[in-house]
Write a protein that holds these residues in place. Structure first.
Motif, PDB file in Angstrom:
ATOM      1  N   LEU A  64      -3.466  -8.365   0.206  1.00  0.00           N
ATOM      2  CA  LEU A  64      -2.484  -7.391   0.674  1.00  0.00           C
ATOM      3  C   LEU A  64      -2.973  -5.967   0.463  1.00  0.00           C
ATOM      4  CD1 LEU A  64       0.345  -7.144   1.883  1.00  0.00           C
ATOM      5  CD2 LEU A  64       1.240  -7.095  -0.438  1.00  0.00           C
ATOM      6  N   PHE A  65      -3.785  -5.750  -0.562  1.00  0.00           N
ATOM      7  CA  PHE A  65      -4.200  -4.396  -0.921  1.00  0.00           C
ATOM      8  C   PHE A  65      -5.685  -4.119  -0.712  1.00  0.00           C
ATOM      9  CE2 PHE A  65      -0.425  -5.284  -3.505  1.00  0.00           C
ATOM     10  CZ  PHE A  65       0.385  -4.261  -3.038  1.00  0.00           C
ATOM     11  N   THR A  66      -6.417  -5.045  -0.143  1.00  0.00           N
ATOM     12  CA  THR A  66      -7.854  -4.847   0.061  1.00  0.00           C
ATOM     13  C   THR A  66      -8.245  -5.260   1.475  1.00  0.00           C
ATOM     14  OG1 THR A  66      -8.368  -7.063  -0.756  1.00  0.00           O
ATOM     15  CG2 THR A  66      -8.397  -5.282  -2.373  1.00  0.00           C
ATOM     16  N   VAL A  67      -9.505  -5.053   1.780  1.00  0.00           N
ATOM     17  CA  VAL A  67     -10.054  -5.510   3.054  1.00  0.00           C
ATOM     18  C   VAL A  67     -10.415  -6.979   2.886  1.00  0.00           C
ATOM     19  CG1 VAL A  67     -11.911  -5.231   4.716  1.00  0.00           C
ATOM     20  CG2 VAL A  67     -10.946  -3.234   3.596  1.00  0.00           C
ATOM     21  N   SER A  68      -9.836  -7.816   3.727  1.00  0.00           N
ATOM     22  CA  SER A  68     -10.135  -9.245   3.637  1.00  0.00           C
ATOM     23  C   SER A  68     -10.701  -9.729   4.963  1.00  0.00           C
ATOM     24  CB  SER A  68      -8.864 -10.030   3.283  1.00  0.00           C
ATOM     25  OG  SER A  68      -7.893  -9.849   4.280  1.00  0.00           O
ATOM     26  N   ALA A  74      -3.706  -2.252   6.922  1.00  0.00           N
ATOM     27  CA  ALA A  74      -3.151  -0.902   6.996  1.00  0.00           C
ATOM     28  C   ALA A  74      -2.063  -0.682   5.943  1.00  0.00           C
ATOM     29  CB  ALA A  74      -2.594  -0.646   8.386  1.00  0.00           C
ATOM     30  N   PHE A  75      -1.243  -1.692   5.681  1.00  0.00           N
ATOM     31  CA  PHE A  75      -0.185  -1.556   4.668  1.00  0.00           C
ATOM     32  C   PHE A  75      -0.772  -1.238   3.302  1.00  0.00           C
ATOM     33  CE2 PHE A  75       2.158  -3.508   1.165  1.00  0.00           C
ATOM     34  CZ  PHE A  75       3.323  -2.768   1.215  1.00  0.00           C
ATOM     35  N   ILE A  81      -2.663   5.119  -0.527  1.00  0.00           N
ATOM     36  CA  ILE A  81      -2.707   6.563  -0.296  1.00  0.00           C
ATOM     37  C   ILE A  81      -1.429   7.220  -0.810  1.00  0.00           C
ATOM     38  CG2 ILE A  81      -2.673   8.326   1.529  1.00  0.00           C
ATOM     39  CD1 ILE A  81      -4.626   6.462   3.081  1.00  0.00           C
ATOM     40  N   GLY A  82      -0.286   6.609  -0.548  1.00  0.00           N
ATOM     41  CA  GLY A  82       0.978   7.147  -1.050  1.00  0.00           C
ATOM     42  C   GLY A  82       1.036   7.158  -2.567  1.00  0.00           C
ATOM     43  N   LEU A  83       0.566   6.095  -3.177  1.00  0.00           N
ATOM     44  CA  LEU A  83       0.555   6.008  -4.639  1.00  0.00           C
ATOM     45  C   LEU A  83      -0.420   7.025  -5.237  1.00  0.00           C
ATOM     46  CD1 LEU A  83       2.159   4.236  -6.551  1.00  0.00           C
ATOM     47  CD2 LEU A  83       0.232   2.682  -6.643  1.00  0.00           C
ATOM     48  N   THR A  84      -1.544   7.230  -4.583  1.00  0.00           N
ATOM     49  CA  THR A  84      -2.516   8.215  -5.057  1.00  0.00           C
ATOM     50  C   THR A  84      -1.950   9.627  -4.948  1.00  0.00           C
ATOM     51  OG1 THR A  84      -4.296   6.767  -4.315  1.00  0.00           O
ATOM     52  CG2 THR A  84      -4.885   9.033  -4.810  1.00  0.00           C
TER      53      THR A  84
END
Length: 138
Positions: A64-68, A74-75, A81-84
């Motif tokens: 969900l959080f990486t390139v697989s 995109a999520f 990016i929002g968390l950063t």
């Protein structure tokens, strides 16, 4: 006490104050701090449960959080990016509040500039970090 006692001063109301960046940065600082604590706790628990539940659950979490499989999620990137940005905004305004706590930066012009600088810092730092992350992965 009588409600008709008009000699007592009234409390300042929001209609008296002019909205400024210093007010916005203070509110955003609190929202970012609460958001980071809440989201961080949820992600930590979710990660621990996924890690304890086995390889399939852990892979679902990381996908969900990486390139697989060479496919960009995109999520995961938007969330990251929002968390950063939230982290850098909270950090920048925290440093600003530190200077206010020691008695510096109360002049109106410099106070307004430092409030605006926290927003600029958070956007620039986020762009630099994610530019590096995407550049390394790309």
């Amino acid at each position: 006490m009588s409600s008709s006692n008009r000699t007592r001063p009234l409390s300042p109301h929001l209609t008296i104050w002019r909205w400024g960046p210093h007010m916005a940065v203070s509110i955003v600082h609190r929202v970012c701090g609460s958001g980071l604590a809440t989201v961080g706790a949820i992600l930590l628990v979710w990660w621990l449960v996924a890690a304890a539940s086995g390889e399939a659950a852990y892979n679902a979490f990381t996908n969900l959080f990486t390139v697989s499989s060479g496919k960009l999620n995109a999520f995961g990137y938007l969330f990251g990016i929002g968390l950063t940005w939230t982290l850098f905004q909270h950090m920048g305004s925290g440093i600003r509040h530190f200077f206010l706590d020691v008695g510096a930066n109360y002049e109106l012009k410099s106070n307004k500039m430092s409030a605006q600088a926290t927003f600029v810092f958070s956007v620039v730092a986020t762009v630099l970090v994610w530019g590096y992350i995407i550049g390394v992965k790309g």
